[in-house]
Design a protein around this motif. Structure first.
Motif, PDB file in Angstrom:
ATOM      1  N   HIS A  10      10.667  -9.466   5.861  1.00 27.89           N
ATOM      2  CA  HIS A  10       9.962  -8.239   5.455  1.00 27.89           C
ATOM      3  C   HIS A  10       8.453  -8.390   5.527  1.00 27.89           C
ATOM      4  O   HIS A  10       7.717  -7.587   4.965  1.00 27.89           O
ATOM      5  CB  HIS A  10      10.387  -7.835   4.045  1.00 27.89           C
ATOM      6  N   ASN A  11       8.003  -9.413   6.211  1.00 22.73           N
ATOM      7  CA  ASN A  11       6.589  -9.718   6.307  1.00 22.73           C
ATOM      8  C   ASN A  11       5.776  -8.520   6.790  1.00 22.73           C
ATOM      9  O   ASN A  11       4.825  -8.092   6.142  1.00 22.73           O
ATOM     10  CB  ASN A  11       6.381 -10.916   7.230  1.00 22.73           C
ATOM     11  N   GLU A  12       6.147  -7.959   7.914  1.00 28.87           N
ATOM     12  CA  GLU A  12       5.369  -6.848   8.481  1.00 28.87           C
ATOM     13  C   GLU A  12       5.410  -5.609   7.607  1.00 28.87           C
ATOM     14  O   GLU A  12       4.376  -4.974   7.394  1.00 28.87           O
ATOM     15  CB  GLU A  12       5.885  -6.511   9.875  1.00 28.87           C
ATOM     16  N   LYS A  13       6.579  -5.285   7.093  1.00 31.27           N
ATOM     17  CA  LYS A  13       6.709  -4.069   6.280  1.00 31.27           C
ATOM     18  C   LYS A  13       5.810  -4.133   5.043  1.00 31.27           C
ATOM     19  O   LYS A  13       5.070  -3.201   4.745  1.00 31.27           O
ATOM     20  CB  LYS A  13       8.172  -3.890   5.870  1.00 31.27           C
ATOM     21  N   VAL A  14       5.859  -5.233   4.342  1.00 27.72           N
ATOM     22  CA  VAL A  14       5.069  -5.367   3.115  1.00 27.72           C
ATOM     23  C   VAL A  14       3.592  -5.553   3.437  1.00 27.72           C
ATOM     24  O   VAL A  14       2.734  -4.997   2.764  1.00 27.72           O
ATOM     25  CB  VAL A  14       5.617  -6.518   2.246  1.00 27.72           C
ATOM     26  N   ALA A  15       3.297  -6.323   4.481  1.00 30.76           N
ATOM     27  CA  ALA A  15       1.898  -6.526   4.866  1.00 30.76           C
ATOM     28  C   ALA A  15       1.251  -5.195   5.254  1.00 30.76           C
ATOM     29  O   ALA A  15       0.113  -4.922   4.863  1.00 30.76           O
ATOM     30  CB  ALA A  15       1.800  -7.524   6.015  1.00 30.76           C
ATOM     31  N   ASP A  16       1.965  -4.365   6.007  1.00 36.10           N
ATOM     32  CA  ASP A  16       1.437  -3.049   6.377  1.00 36.10           C
ATOM     33  C   ASP A  16       1.248  -2.167   5.148  1.00 36.10           C
ATOM     34  O   ASP A  16       0.234  -1.477   5.011  1.00 36.10           O
ATOM     35  CB  ASP A  16       2.367  -2.353   7.371  1.00 36.10           C
ATOM     36  N   LEU A  17       2.235  -2.186   4.259  1.00 35.15           N
ATOM     37  CA  LEU A  17       2.144  -1.391   3.037  1.00 35.15           C
ATOM     38  C   LEU A  17       0.923  -1.822   2.223  1.00 35.15           C
ATOM     39  O   LEU A  17       0.152  -0.988   1.749  1.00 35.15           O
ATOM     40  CB  LEU A  17       3.415  -1.555   2.198  1.00 35.15           C
ATOM     41  N   PHE A  18       0.724  -3.129   2.091  1.00 30.49           N
ATOM     42  CA  PHE A  18      -0.391  -3.633   1.311  1.00 30.49           C
ATOM     43  C   PHE A  18      -1.724  -3.336   2.000  1.00 30.49           C
ATOM     44  O   PHE A  18      -2.701  -2.977   1.348  1.00 30.49           O
ATOM     45  CB  PHE A  18      -0.239  -5.128   1.061  1.00 30.49           C
ATOM     46  N   ALA A  19      -1.751  -3.473   3.328  1.00 28.75           N
ATOM     47  CA  ALA A  19      -2.986  -3.202   4.076  1.00 28.75           C
ATOM     48  C   ALA A  19      -3.414  -1.746   3.917  1.00 28.75           C
ATOM     49  O   ALA A  19      -4.598  -1.436   3.756  1.00 28.75           O
ATOM     50  CB  ALA A  19      -2.802  -3.544   5.546  1.00 28.75           C
ATOM     51  N   GLU A  20      -2.442  -0.838   3.944  1.00 30.70           N
ATOM     52  CA  GLU A  20      -2.751   0.591   3.844  1.00 30.70           C
ATOM     53  C   GLU A  20      -3.016   1.036   2.414  1.00 30.70           C
ATOM     54  O   GLU A  20      -3.777   1.973   2.188  1.00 30.70           O
ATOM     55  CB  GLU A  20      -1.576   1.407   4.405  1.00 30.70           C
ATOM     56  N   ASN A  21      -2.376   0.402   1.443  1.00 30.83           N
ATOM     57  CA  ASN A  21      -2.423   0.903   0.070  1.00 30.83           C
ATOM     58  C   ASN A  21      -2.967  -0.094  -0.950  1.00 30.83           C
ATOM     59  O   ASN A  21      -2.978   0.197  -2.138  1.00 30.83           O
ATOM     60  CB  ASN A  21      -1.019   1.333  -0.371  1.00 30.83           C
ATOM     61  N   GLY A  22      -3.408  -1.260  -0.500  1.00 31.38           N
ATOM     62  CA  GLY A  22      -3.866  -2.295  -1.428  1.00 31.38           C
ATOM     63  C   GLY A  22      -4.961  -1.834  -2.369  1.00 31.38           C
ATOM     64  O   GLY A  22      -4.905  -2.085  -3.571  1.00 31.38           O
ATOM     65  N   LYS A  23      -5.960  -1.141  -1.824  1.00 28.83           N
ATOM     66  CA  LYS A  23      -7.067  -0.662  -2.668  1.00 28.83           C
ATOM     67  C   LYS A  23      -6.562   0.337  -3.712  1.00 28.83           C
ATOM     68  O   LYS A  23      -7.010   0.334  -4.856  1.00 28.83           O
ATOM     69  CB  LYS A  23      -8.152  -0.029  -1.818  1.00 28.83           C
ATOM     70  N   MET A  24      -5.642   1.198  -3.281  1.00 34.88           N
ATOM     71  CA  MET A  24      -5.089   2.176  -4.219  1.00 34.88           C
ATOM     72  C   MET A  24      -4.292   1.475  -5.318  1.00 34.88           C
ATOM     73  O   MET A  24      -4.387   1.832  -6.494  1.00 34.88           O
ATOM     74  CB  MET A  24      -4.210   3.182  -3.468  1.00 34.88           C
ATOM     75  N   PHE A  25      -3.504   0.447  -4.955  1.00 35.95           N
ATOM     76  CA  PHE A  25      -2.750  -0.309  -5.954  1.00 35.95           C
ATOM     77  C   PHE A  25      -3.701  -0.960  -6.959  1.00 35.95           C
ATOM     78  O   PHE A  25      -3.479  -0.893  -8.164  1.00 35.95           O
ATOM     79  CB  PHE A  25      -1.891  -1.391  -5.299  1.00 35.95           C
ATOM     80  N   TYR A  26      -4.769  -1.589  -6.451  1.00 38.05           N
ATOM     81  CA  TYR A  26      -5.744  -2.222  -7.347  1.00 38.05           C
ATOM     82  C   TYR A  26      -6.467  -1.180  -8.201  1.00 38.05           C
ATOM     83  O   TYR A  26      -6.730  -1.414  -9.382  1.00 38.05           O
ATOM     84  CB  TYR A  26      -6.758  -3.062  -6.572  1.00 38.05           C
ATOM     85  N   GLY A  27      -6.768  -0.037  -7.621  1.00 38.97           N
ATOM     86  CA  GLY A  27      -7.409   1.029  -8.391  1.00 38.97           C
ATOM     87  C   GLY A  27      -6.535   1.489  -9.541  1.00 38.97           C
ATOM     88  O   GLY A  27      -7.003   1.671 -10.670  1.00 38.97           O
ATOM     89  N   ARG A  28      -5.244   1.672  -9.252  1.00 38.34           N
ATOM     90  CA  ARG A  28      -4.313   2.097 -10.304  1.00 38.34           C
ATOM     91  C   ARG A  28      -4.172   1.004 -11.360  1.00 38.34           C
ATOM     92  O   ARG A  28      -4.172   1.285 -12.560  1.00 38.34           O
ATOM     93  CB  ARG A  28      -2.955   2.412  -9.679  1.00 38.34           C
ATOM     94  N   ALA A  29      -4.095  -0.238 -10.919  1.00 44.27           N
ATOM     95  CA  ALA A  29      -3.980  -1.346 -11.866  1.00 44.27           C
ATOM     96  C   ALA A  29      -5.238  -1.458 -12.724  1.00 44.27           C
ATOM     97  O   ALA A  29      -5.151  -1.753 -13.916  1.00 44.27           O
ATOM     98  CB  ALA A  29      -3.713  -2.646 -11.117  1.00 44.27           C
ATOM     99  N   MET A  30      -6.403  -1.210 -12.134  1.00 39.17           N
ATOM    100  CA  MET A  30      -7.654  -1.237 -12.899  1.00 39.17           C
ATOM    101  C   MET A  30      -7.673  -0.134 -13.956  1.00 39.17           C
ATOM    102  O   MET A  30      -8.151  -0.343 -15.068  1.00 39.17           O
ATOM    103  CB  MET A  30      -8.867  -1.096 -11.975  1.00 39.17           C
ATOM    104  N   LYS A  31      -7.151   1.044 -13.588  1.00 37.04           N
ATOM    105  CA  LYS A  31      -7.080   2.133 -14.573  1.00 37.04           C
ATOM    106  C   LYS A  31      -6.210   1.733 -15.752  1.00 37.04           C
ATOM    107  O   LYS A  31      -6.507   2.062 -16.891  1.00 37.04           O
ATOM    108  CB  LYS A  31      -6.492   3.394 -13.934  1.00 37.04           C
ATOM    109  N   LEU A  32      -5.121   1.043 -15.461  1.00 37.07           N
ATOM    110  CA  LEU A  32      -4.209   0.649 -16.529  1.00 37.07           C
ATOM    111  C   LEU A  32      -4.781  -0.472 -17.383  1.00 37.07           C
ATOM    112  O   LEU A  32      -4.728  -0.413 -18.608  1.00 37.07           O
ATOM    113  CB  LEU A  32      -2.865   0.206 -15.933  1.00 37.07           C
ATOM    114  N   THR A  33      -5.315  -1.504 -16.731  1.00 37.93           N
ATOM    115  CA  THR A  33      -5.704  -2.711 -17.457  1.00 37.93           C
ATOM    116  C   THR A  33      -7.168  -2.760 -17.869  1.00 37.93           C
ATOM    117  O   THR A  33      -7.505  -3.462 -18.814  1.00 37.93           O
ATOM    118  CB  THR A  33      -5.428  -3.967 -16.605  1.00 37.93           C
ATOM    119  N   CYS A  34      -8.043  -2.070 -17.138  1.00 36.71           N
ATOM    120  CA  CYS A  34      -9.489  -2.112 -17.380  1.00 36.71           C
ATOM    121  C   CYS A  34     -10.021  -3.542 -17.295  1.00 36.71           C
ATOM    122  O   CYS A  34     -10.980  -3.903 -17.979  1.00 36.71           O
ATOM    123  CB  CYS A  34      -9.844  -1.494 -18.739  1.00 36.71           C
ATOM    124  N   ASN A  35      -9.398  -4.367 -16.472  1.00 36.14           N
ATOM    125  CA  ASN A  35      -9.789  -5.762 -16.327  1.00 36.14           C
ATOM    126  C   ASN A  35      -9.446  -6.202 -14.912  1.00 36.14           C
ATOM    127  O   ASN A  35      -8.292  -6.100 -14.501  1.00 36.14           O
ATOM    128  CB  ASN A  35      -9.037  -6.599 -17.363  1.00 36.14           C
TER     129      ASN A  35
END
Length: 186
Positions: A10-35
């Motif tokens: 699943h290397n390509e599938k997850v790598a593509d998902l992370f490449a396209e959405n990584g910043k959004m995932f971190y943004g959402r995590a930052m909203k939740l954790t504030c850290n």
């Protein structure tokens, strides 16, 4: 950004998902954790959970297209964050306040209260079913302990709109819990 080991399948599938959405995932995590560090850990844990699901060959997860996989990862982020908060004793006290609000503001009476220890799982389930806006309100108010001004600013609404948002959030939680109770009673 933290790196994680990807299985070959699943290397390509997850790598593509992370490449396209990584910043959004971190943004959402930052909203939740504030850290920043906690957000990175949360995203890394969510991606590892995704990998475990894919490696197990879960038909539900493997069949998801990219958009639904993104929502799946966001759901994992929320679940992981909520589970981490639950472990903290300070957050447990804030859950008690939420229980009181859900119990129409009555004084907490262990003998008569709607909430028993085993019903905490039902509350967790209901919280995770909330739409994003209500979920964020709930986390910021009850878990992070934001005041009215902070809460309004974080949500991008007026302070005067907070009581209505709280009423809707608590009302939806009550409805979800009652519906689940009725479903289990059958």
């Amino acid at each position: 950004m933290a790196l994680f080991v990807l299985s070959r399948r699943h290397n390509e599938k997850v790598a593509d998902l992370f490449a396209e959405n990584g910043k959004m995932f971190y943004g959402r995590a930052m909203k939740l954790t504030c850290n920043q560090h906690a957000a990175e850990d949360l995203v890394q844990s969510a991606m590892l959970e995704l990998m475990k699901s894919l490696d197990k060959g879960s038909l539900t997860v493997c069949a998801l297209d990219d958009e639904h996989l993104r929502y799946y990862v966001l759901g994992i982020l929320r679940k992981l964050y909520y589970n981490n908060c639950r472990k903290n004793t300070r957050e447990a006290e804030k859950l008690e306040k939420l229980k009181q609000d859900l119990n129409d503001g009555d004084v907490w009476d262990p003998d008569k209260a709607l909430w028993e220890h085993e019903r905490l799982d039902l509350l967790e389930w209901a919280v995770l079913q909330l739409p994003e806006r209500y979920y964020e309100f709930l986390m910021l108010k009850y878990i992070h302990g934001f005041g009215k001004e902070e809460l309004a600013e974080a949500l991008g609404i007026k302070v005067t709109s907070l009581p209505m948002l709280q009423k809707r959030t608590v009302g939806l939680l009550r409805r979800l819990i009652r519906e689940e109770d009725v479903a289990h009673a059958r």
